[in-house]
Design a protein around this motif. Structure first.
Motif, short mmCIF file in Angstrom:
data_model
loop_
_atom_site.label_atom_id
_atom_site.label_comp_id
_atom_site.label_asym_id
_atom_site.label_seq_id
_atom_site.Cartn_x
_atom_site.Cartn_y
_atom_site.Cartn_z
N GLY A 79 6.62 22.52 74.32
CA GLY A 79 5.15 22.47 74.27
C GLY A 79 4.53 22.85 75.59
O GLY A 79 3.53 23.58 75.64
N TRP A 80 5.12 22.37 76.69
CA TRP A 80 4.57 22.70 78.01
C TRP A 80 4.68 24.19 78.28
O TRP A 80 3.74 24.81 78.79
CB TRP A 80 5.30 21.89 79.08
N LEU A 81 5.82 24.79 77.95
CA LEU A 81 5.98 26.23 78.16
C LEU A 81 5.04 27.04 77.28
O LEU A 81 4.47 28.04 77.71
CB LEU A 81 7.43 26.64 77.89
N THR A 82 4.86 26.59 76.05
CA THR A 82 3.99 27.32 75.13
C THR A 82 2.54 27.27 75.58
O THR A 82 1.88 28.30 75.72
CB THR A 82 4.12 26.75 73.70
N PHE A 83 2.02 26.06 75.80
CA PHE A 83 0.62 25.94 76.20
C PHE A 83 0.39 26.47 77.62
O PHE A 83 -0.67 27.01 77.91
CB PHE A 83 0.15 24.49 76.09
N GLY A 84 1.39 26.33 78.48
CA GLY A 84 1.27 26.90 79.82
C GLY A 84 1.23 28.42 79.77
O GLY A 84 0.51 29.06 80.54
N GLY A 85 2.02 29.00 78.90
CA GLY A 85 2.00 30.45 78.74
C GLY A 85 0.69 30.97 78.19
O GLY A 85 0.22 32.04 78.55
N TRP A 86 0.07 30.21 77.32
CA TRP A 86 -1.19 30.63 76.73
C TRP A 86 -2.36 30.45 77.68
O TRP A 86 -3.24 31.30 77.73
CB TRP A 86 -1.48 29.83 75.47
N TYR A 87 -2.41 29.34 78.39
CA TYR A 87 -3.61 28.99 79.13
C TYR A 87 -3.47 29.04 80.65
O TYR A 87 -4.47 29.07 81.35
CB TYR A 87 -4.07 27.58 78.75
N ARG A 88 -2.28 29.03 81.19
CA ARG A 88 -2.13 28.96 82.64
C ARG A 88 -1.43 30.16 83.26
O ARG A 88 -1.20 30.17 84.45
CB ARG A 88 -1.37 27.69 83.02
N TYR A 101 3.38 39.27 85.46
CA TYR A 101 3.98 39.69 86.71
C TYR A 101 3.61 38.82 87.90
O TYR A 101 4.03 39.09 89.02
CB TYR A 101 3.62 41.15 87.00
N ASP A 102 2.80 37.77 87.69
CA ASP A 102 2.50 36.85 88.78
C ASP A 102 3.73 36.02 89.10
O ASP A 102 4.51 35.67 88.23
CB ASP A 102 1.35 35.91 88.40
N ILE A 103 3.86 35.70 90.37
CA ILE A 103 5.02 34.91 90.79
C ILE A 103 4.89 33.47 90.33
O ILE A 103 5.84 32.86 89.86
CB ILE A 103 5.19 35.00 92.32
N VAL A 104 3.72 32.90 90.48
CA VAL A 104 3.50 31.51 90.11
C VAL A 104 2.96 31.47 88.69
O VAL A 104 1.88 31.98 88.41
CB VAL A 104 2.49 30.84 91.08
N GLN A 105 3.74 30.88 87.80
CA GLN A 105 3.33 30.76 86.42
C GLN A 105 3.45 29.30 86.00
O GLN A 105 4.16 28.52 86.61
CB GLN A 105 4.20 31.61 85.51
N LEU A 106 2.76 28.90 84.97
CA LEU A 106 2.79 27.60 84.32
C LEU A 106 2.14 26.49 85.14
O LEU A 106 1.86 25.44 84.62
CB LEU A 106 4.22 27.17 83.95
N VAL A 107 1.92 26.70 86.41
CA VAL A 107 1.28 25.66 87.22
C VAL A 107 -0.04 26.13 87.81
O VAL A 107 -0.65 25.43 88.60
CB VAL A 107 2.23 25.19 88.36
N GLY A 166 -5.99 22.62 73.99
CA GLY A 166 -4.73 23.24 74.38
C GLY A 166 -4.29 22.79 75.77
O GLY A 166 -3.11 22.56 76.01
N LEU A 167 -5.23 22.68 76.70
CA LEU A 167 -4.89 22.20 78.05
C LEU A 167 -4.42 20.75 78.02
O LEU A 167 -3.44 20.39 78.69
CB LEU A 167 -6.10 22.34 78.97
N ILE A 168 -5.10 19.93 77.24
CA ILE A 168 -4.70 18.52 77.13
C ILE A 168 -3.33 18.42 76.46
O ILE A 168 -2.47 17.63 76.89
CB ILE A 168 -5.77 17.72 76.36
N ALA A 169 -3.10 19.23 75.42
CA ALA A 169 -1.80 19.21 74.75
C ALA A 169 -0.68 19.68 75.69
O ALA A 169 0.43 19.15 75.65
CB ALA A 169 -1.84 20.08 73.49
N GLY A 170 -0.98 20.66 76.54
CA GLY A 170 0.03 21.11 77.50
C GLY A 170 0.36 20.04 78.52
O GLY A 170 1.54 19.83 78.85
N ASP A 171 -0.67 19.36 79.04
CA ASP A 171 -0.41 18.28 79.99
C ASP A 171 0.32 17.11 79.32
O ASP A 171 1.21 16.51 79.91
CB ASP A 171 -1.72 17.79 80.60
N ALA A 172 -0.06 16.80 78.08
CA ALA A 172 0.62 15.72 77.36
C ALA A 172 2.08 16.09 77.09
O ALA A 172 2.96 15.23 77.17
CB ALA A 172 -0.11 15.42 76.05
N SER A 173 2.33 17.35 76.80
CA SER A 173 3.71 17.79 76.57
C SER A 173 4.55 17.67 77.84
O SER A 173 5.71 17.28 77.78
CB SER A 173 3.73 19.24 76.09
N PHE A 174 3.94 18.00 78.98
CA PHE A 174 4.66 17.86 80.24
C PHE A 174 5.06 16.41 80.48
O PHE A 174 6.20 16.11 80.82
CB PHE A 174 3.80 18.37 81.39
N TRP A 175 4.11 15.48 80.29
CA TRP A 175 4.41 14.07 80.53
C TRP A 175 5.33 13.49 79.47
O TRP A 175 6.11 12.58 79.75
CB TRP A 175 3.13 13.26 80.67
#
Length: 92
Positions: free
Chosen positions: A18-27, A32-38, A52-61
């Motif tokens: 979930g974190w990878l999915t929502f991070g890929g969509w919104y962050r 080609y950027d070096i910093v991704q997902l954060v 989606g942002l809340i779901a990504g943060d909830a998935s991380f935790w």
């Protein structure tokens, strides 16, 4: 112990997915950027984007706390309980 491991692994895997999915969509602004997902989220103007942002943060935790719960806290509490039971039996 295998039961706790698979439960922790399941929460770790689902949370990570979930974190990878929502991070890929919104962050991730560019592949080609070096910093991704954060990266901070940019251009999220809709309610669905905020969800989606809340779901990504909830998935991380969920990934972090779920694995810690089943891999560390539950086995530690069982060992502590067994140790206290043995102390109570030796005191009697």
């Amino acid at each position: 112990m295998a039961d706790e491991f698979i439960k922790g692994f399941t929460l770790f895997t689902l949370g990570g997915l979930g974190w990878l999915t929502f991070g890929g969509w919104y962050r991730t602004p560019s592949y080609y950027d070096i910093v991704q997902l954060v990266n901070p989220a940019e251009g999220v103007n809709t309610a669905y984007g905020e969800i989606g942002l809340i779901a990504g943060d909830a998935s991380f935790w969920l990934m972090i706390l779920g694995a810690l719960t089943f891999w560390v806290f539950i086995p530690l509490s069982r060992q502590l309980r067994d140790m206290l039971d043995e102390d109570a039996e030796t005191a009697n």
